[in-house]
Write a protein that holds these residues in place. Sequence first.
Motif, mmCIF file in Angstrom:
data_model
loop_
_atom_site.group_PDB
_atom_site.id
_atom_site.type_symbol
_atom_site.label_atom_id
_atom_site.label_comp_id
_atom_site.label_asym_id
_atom_site.label_seq_id
_atom_site.Cartn_x
_atom_site.Cartn_y
_atom_site.Cartn_z
ATOM 1 N N TYR A 66 45.638 34.676 29.563
ATOM 2 C CA TYR A 66 45.403 33.590 28.595
ATOM 3 C C TYR A 66 45.873 32.256 29.187
ATOM 4 N N TYR A 67 47.027 32.281 29.787
ATOM 5 C CA TYR A 67 47.565 31.065 30.405
ATOM 6 C C TYR A 67 46.618 30.574 31.514
ATOM 7 N N ASN A 68 46.201 31.514 32.392
ATOM 8 C CA ASN A 68 45.296 31.138 33.495
ATOM 9 C C ASN A 68 44.012 30.519 32.960
ATOM 10 N N LEU A 69 43.466 31.132 31.916
ATOM 11 C CA LEU A 69 42.193 30.642 31.387
ATOM 12 C C LEU A 69 42.357 29.275 30.725
ATOM 13 N N CYS A 70 43.480 29.080 30.044
ATOM 14 C CA CYS A 70 43.729 27.757 29.439
ATOM 15 C C CYS A 70 43.756 26.679 30.527
ATOM 16 N N GLU A 120 32.267 35.958 33.542
ATOM 17 C CA GLU A 120 32.930 36.942 32.692
ATOM 18 C C GLU A 120 34.259 37.238 33.355
ATOM 19 N N ILE A 121 35.348 37.047 32.645
ATOM 20 C CA ILE A 121 36.661 37.361 33.218
ATOM 21 C C ILE A 121 37.190 38.658 32.595
ATOM 22 N N GLY A 122 38.154 39.300 33.260
ATOM 23 C CA GLY A 122 38.672 40.582 32.782
ATOM 24 C C GLY A 122 38.065 41.725 33.585
ATOM 25 N N THR A 123 38.310 42.909 33.160
ATOM 26 C CA THR A 123 38.829 43.336 31.873
ATOM 27 C C THR A 123 40.328 43.035 31.763
ATOM 28 N N VAL A 124 40.676 42.372 30.637
ATOM 29 C CA VAL A 124 42.075 42.117 30.358
ATOM 30 C C VAL A 124 42.547 43.083 29.266
ATOM 31 N N THR A 125 43.752 43.584 29.426
ATOM 32 C CA THR A 125 44.345 44.504 28.450
ATOM 33 C C THR A 125 45.547 43.801 27.794
ATOM 34 N N PRO A 126 46.037 44.310 26.670
ATOM 35 C CA PRO A 126 47.156 43.608 26.014
ATOM 36 C C PRO A 126 48.352 43.416 26.964
ATOM 37 N N MET A 127 48.783 44.521 27.606
ATOM 38 C CA MET A 127 49.919 44.439 28.522
ATOM 39 C C MET A 127 49.423 44.540 29.961
ATOM 40 N N ALA A 128 50.174 43.934 30.880
ATOM 41 C CA ALA A 128 49.808 44.038 32.301
ATOM 42 C C ALA A 128 49.827 45.504 32.722
ATOM 43 N N GLN A 129 48.957 45.875 33.656
ATOM 44 C CA GLN A 129 49.043 47.237 34.208
ATOM 45 C C GLN A 129 48.577 47.239 35.653
ATOM 46 N N ASN A 183 41.716 38.272 36.408
ATOM 47 C CA ASN A 183 42.820 37.487 35.841
ATOM 48 C C ASN A 183 42.473 36.017 35.629
ATOM 49 N N ALA A 184 41.191 35.677 35.759
ATOM 50 C CA ALA A 184 40.755 34.284 35.590
ATOM 51 C C ALA A 184 41.471 33.346 36.556
ATOM 52 N N THR A 185 41.596 33.788 37.801
ATOM 53 C CA THR A 185 42.270 32.954 38.801
ATOM 54 C C THR A 185 41.285 32.304 39.776
ATOM 55 N N MET A 186 40.001 32.682 39.684
ATOM 56 C CA MET A 186 39.028 32.175 40.674
ATOM 57 C C MET A 186 37.867 31.437 40.012
ATOM 58 N N THR A 187 38.050 31.069 38.767
ATOM 59 C CA THR A 187 36.910 30.521 38.000
ATOM 60 C C THR A 187 36.346 29.244 38.645
ATOM 61 N N TYR A 237 42.017 45.944 20.631
ATOM 62 C CA TYR A 237 40.857 45.042 20.779
ATOM 63 C C TYR A 237 40.994 43.838 19.824
ATOM 64 N N LEU A 238 41.457 44.108 18.603
ATOM 65 C CA LEU A 238 41.593 43.005 17.642
ATOM 66 C C LEU A 238 42.681 42.029 18.087
ATOM 67 N N PHE A 239 43.761 42.574 18.622
ATOM 68 C CA PHE A 239 44.843 41.723 19.141
ATOM 69 C C PHE A 239 44.307 40.778 20.219
ATOM 70 N N LEU A 240 43.479 41.348 21.128
ATOM 71 C CA LEU A 240 42.963 40.549 22.249
ATOM 72 C C LEU A 240 41.986 39.470 21.756
ATOM 73 N N ILE A 241 41.185 39.818 20.779
ATOM 74 C CA ILE A 241 40.238 38.821 20.256
ATOM 75 C C ILE A 241 41.001 37.668 19.597
ATOM 76 N N GLU A 242 42.011 38.030 18.846
ATOM 77 C CA GLU A 242 42.811 36.991 18.200
ATOM 78 C C GLU A 242 43.476 36.091 19.249
ATOM 79 N N LYS A 243 43.995 36.738 20.289
ATOM 80 C CA LYS A 243 44.695 36.006 21.346
ATOM 81 C C LYS A 243 43.778 34.975 22.039
#
Length: 331
Positions: free
Chosen positions: A114-118, A73-82, A57-61, A147-153
Amino acid sequence: MKIWQYIPARLAHALAPWGLGFYAAARDYPTFNWDSFQWKNLFFANRLGIAGGVDKNATMTASWQRLGVGFLEIGTVTPMAQSPNPGKIFGRDWENRNLWNKMGFPNDGSEDVYYNLCQAKTELRIPVFVNIGKNRNSKNSDAENEYLFLIEKFQAIADAFVINVSSPNTAGLRELQTQAWLESLLRRATTVAKGKPVLVKLSPDMDEDELQGSLKGSVAGGCSGFILTNTTLSRPPNCSFAKDGGLSGKDLAEKSKNLLKLTLSALKDKRKDLLIISVGGILCPEDVAERLALGADLVQTYSGLVFYGPEIFKDTAQLMNQPDVSRNVSA
Ligand SMILES: Cc1cc2nc3c(=O)[nH]c(=O)nc-3n(C[C@H](O)[C@H](O)[C@H](O)COP(=O)(O)O)c2cc1C
């Protein structure tokens, strides 16, 4: 002996972020310089990073950076939380230095990550790869759009992308490693990524023909490199882990090295500036040196953090800065 050896696996895993935070707070190493190199517009002060799944979740960078890693390398991140898969999802075999997991991409979802990484990015001076995957409940026919949604995000904030089609813990995911699917995805993904590199992370369980197909399709689609490998479904003799789920650590090393060699040989004439990252069974500084000598550009570890500990980054820098250690030993 590590303290976390005496804590049950699942609890140790849950406590790891706190442990890491305390551990890193008492240290603030510079990013170690050894074998530095520039790839595209990214500068790597050193070649050892953390593998996908370590910081989902990019919380320990910030903590990883304080320990001197060369890249994240952060993730694996998916479109929706799971949430994680049900039941037992993590195990360790201390004697044989293997891990087992059946996590299935638990993460806070693209919005939160995305928020965490920003937030994190303002303090980071090392390259960050964003590893992306599809949600477990979506069909493979919808995977390309996810995958395209995540890249755009993450386009504006990621330094590079990793397409994860190789986890054994999301049903049907590995079926996306075909030549045709990868070529089609990569053609569109590279457009949406607008110049940010897109890499593909592959499974160690492919036979040679399947590997050749994945490499061909990805290269034809315009990918920028490969990460070899994810966890394996194979088991060493007398292994007590369940049959499903992925094994990593020492008994993945040979498979991972084999895929690295096959990939380097398949790409020999078309290598150009493709980035090859080796991961799987790298458990100590000497393993890092060996993988680089085999021809990997960068290396990563997950199991090494458990069995060797977070000092692996400092100790590797020490080893690699010895004058007689050269990565130019050819395989
Ligand atoms: C508990 C655990 C979780 C993982 N989660 C992910 C993940 O979310 N995404 C991914 O691409 N790889 C994931 N991996 C695979 C690692 O990134 C790596 O490819 C594999 O563990 C081999 O490296 P190792 O032998 O150093 O552990 C995970 C591995 C483990 C052990």
